[in-house]
Design an enzyme around this catalytic site. Structure first.
Site, PDB file in Angstrom:
ATOM      1  N   TYR A 208      31.711  36.396  37.868  1.00 58.06           N
ATOM      2  CA  TYR A 208      33.650  37.096  38.289  1.00 58.06           C
ATOM      3  C   TYR A 208      33.684  36.858  39.649  1.00 58.06           C
ATOM      4  O   TYR A 208      34.638  35.941  39.111  1.00 58.06           O
ATOM      5  CB  TYR A 208      33.173  38.633  37.922  1.00 58.06           C
ATOM      6  CG  TYR A 208      34.778  39.434  37.721  1.00 58.06           C
ATOM      7  CD1 TYR A 208      35.965  38.675  36.950  1.00 58.06           C
ATOM      8  CD2 TYR A 208      34.825  40.043  39.543  1.00 58.06           C
ATOM      9  CE1 TYR A 208      37.445  39.725  37.264  1.00 58.06           C
ATOM     10  CE2 TYR A 208      36.584  40.642  39.814  1.00 58.06           C
ATOM     11  CZ  TYR A 208      37.342  40.662  38.494  1.00 58.06           C
ATOM     12  OH  TYR A 208      38.513  40.637  38.534  1.00 58.06           O
TER      13      TYR A 208
ATOM     14  N   GLU B 162      41.931  47.546  36.989  1.00 59.02           N
ATOM     15  CA  GLU B 162      42.536  48.275  38.195  1.00 59.02           C
ATOM     16  C   GLU B 162      42.323  50.182  38.322  1.00 59.02           C
ATOM     17  O   GLU B 162      42.140  50.449  39.180  1.00 59.02           O
ATOM     18  CB  GLU B 162      43.294  47.684  38.879  1.00 59.02           C
ATOM     19  CG  GLU B 162      42.833  46.465  39.096  1.00 59.02           C
ATOM     20  CD  GLU B 162      41.808  45.557  40.128  1.00 59.02           C
ATOM     21  OE1 GLU B 162      41.011  46.436  40.807  1.00 59.02           O
ATOM     22  OE2 GLU B 162      40.819  44.586  40.154  1.00 59.02           O
TER      23      GLU B 162
ATOM     24  N   TRP C  90      33.355  48.567  40.447  1.00 59.20           N
ATOM     25  CA  TRP C  90      33.701  47.855  39.723  1.00 59.20           C
ATOM     26  C   TRP C  90      33.086  46.963  38.336  1.00 59.20           C
ATOM     27  O   TRP C  90      33.774  46.498  37.690  1.00 59.20           O
ATOM     28  CB  TRP C  90      34.445  45.897  40.336  1.00 59.20           C
ATOM     29  CG  TRP C  90      35.179  44.775  39.174  1.00 59.20           C
ATOM     30  CD1 TRP C  90      34.855  43.932  39.153  1.00 59.20           C
ATOM     31  CD2 TRP C  90      35.864  45.240  38.220  1.00 59.20           C
ATOM     32  NE1 TRP C  90      35.201  43.473  38.551  1.00 59.20           N
ATOM     33  CE2 TRP C  90      36.507  43.689  37.343  1.00 59.20           C
ATOM     34  CE3 TRP C  90      37.202  46.020  38.333  1.00 59.20           C
ATOM     35  CZ2 TRP C  90      37.981  43.507  37.108  1.00 59.20           C
ATOM     36  CZ3 TRP C  90      38.595  46.336  37.587  1.00 59.20           C
ATOM     37  CH2 TRP C  90      38.337  44.538  37.279  1.00 59.20           C
TER      38      TRP C  90
END
Length: 197
Positions: free
Chosen positions: A31, A53, A61
């Site tokens: 990522y 988000e 995350w």
């Protein structure tokens, strides 16, 4: 003569320096190297990042990244025209789906935000709106202690999105969005992705 401060970027087994959170091989490194901090184009792509988000708030995350394929499926590829039509039965269906983060407030915010994104087209659309908050001067973090968690731009973006009906778009969440989409470059100095767009 300038004094060179050593970066806290971590050199991996492949010889590349990266932000510490992406030091180890795996999905987070992928990522970091392939997506994080790169410009995002298109309404659906930006709506996806805004939504994820918001869902990430209070979670890691890596959890969101692992669930991203399911999020994309249940939110119709983050097509705001489709998501804006979701009703209470859709919200109940989403709350029952164990493949995503089942948070009633975040699911409701996604539906509200899809409608707000459709309305924002009258002002040029979500992508143009968000990009207007990019800072003129980028931060220059050497260590993770130097990393800002919000900015004047993210605070203004949060305020102005809320005025247009968006929810779950606080200043810290908007700062994370701006980092993820390349509006704010918080790759550490020394990271191979710094300023690579």
């Amino acid at each position: 003569m300038a004094i060179r401060v050593p970066s806290a970027a971590v050199v991996g087994e492949d010889g590349l320096a990266r932000c510490p959170w992406a030091a180890a091989p795996g999905p987070m490194r992928d990522y970091h190297d392939q997506e994080w901090g790169r410009p995002v184009r298109g309404e659906s792509a930006l709506f996806e990042r805004l939504t994820l988000e918001a869902f990430q708030s209070g979670l890691s995350w890596s959890t969101i990244l692992a669930k991203r394929p399911a999020f994309r499926e249940v939110f119709a590829g983050f097509d705001v025209d489709v998501v804006s039509t979701y009703d209470d039965s859709d919200a109940a269906r989403l709350m029952a789906d164990p493949r995503i983060v089942r948070n009633r407030a975040k699911i409701a915010a996604t539906l509200v935000n899809a409608r707000a994104a459709v309305a924002l087209r009258e002002e040029g659309g979500l992508e143009a709106f968000v990009s207007g908050y990019a800072p003129k001067v980028q931060p220059q973090p050497v260590t993770t202690a130097d990393l800002p968690t919000l900015s004047a731009g993210s605070t203004a973006l949060s305020r102005d999105l809320k005025k247009r009906g968006f929810t779950f778009v606080g200043p810290t969440t908007m700062h994370a969005l701006m980092e993820a989409t390349g509006l704010i470059d918080t790759h550490l100095l020394g990271c191979h992705r710094r300023a690579s767009g």
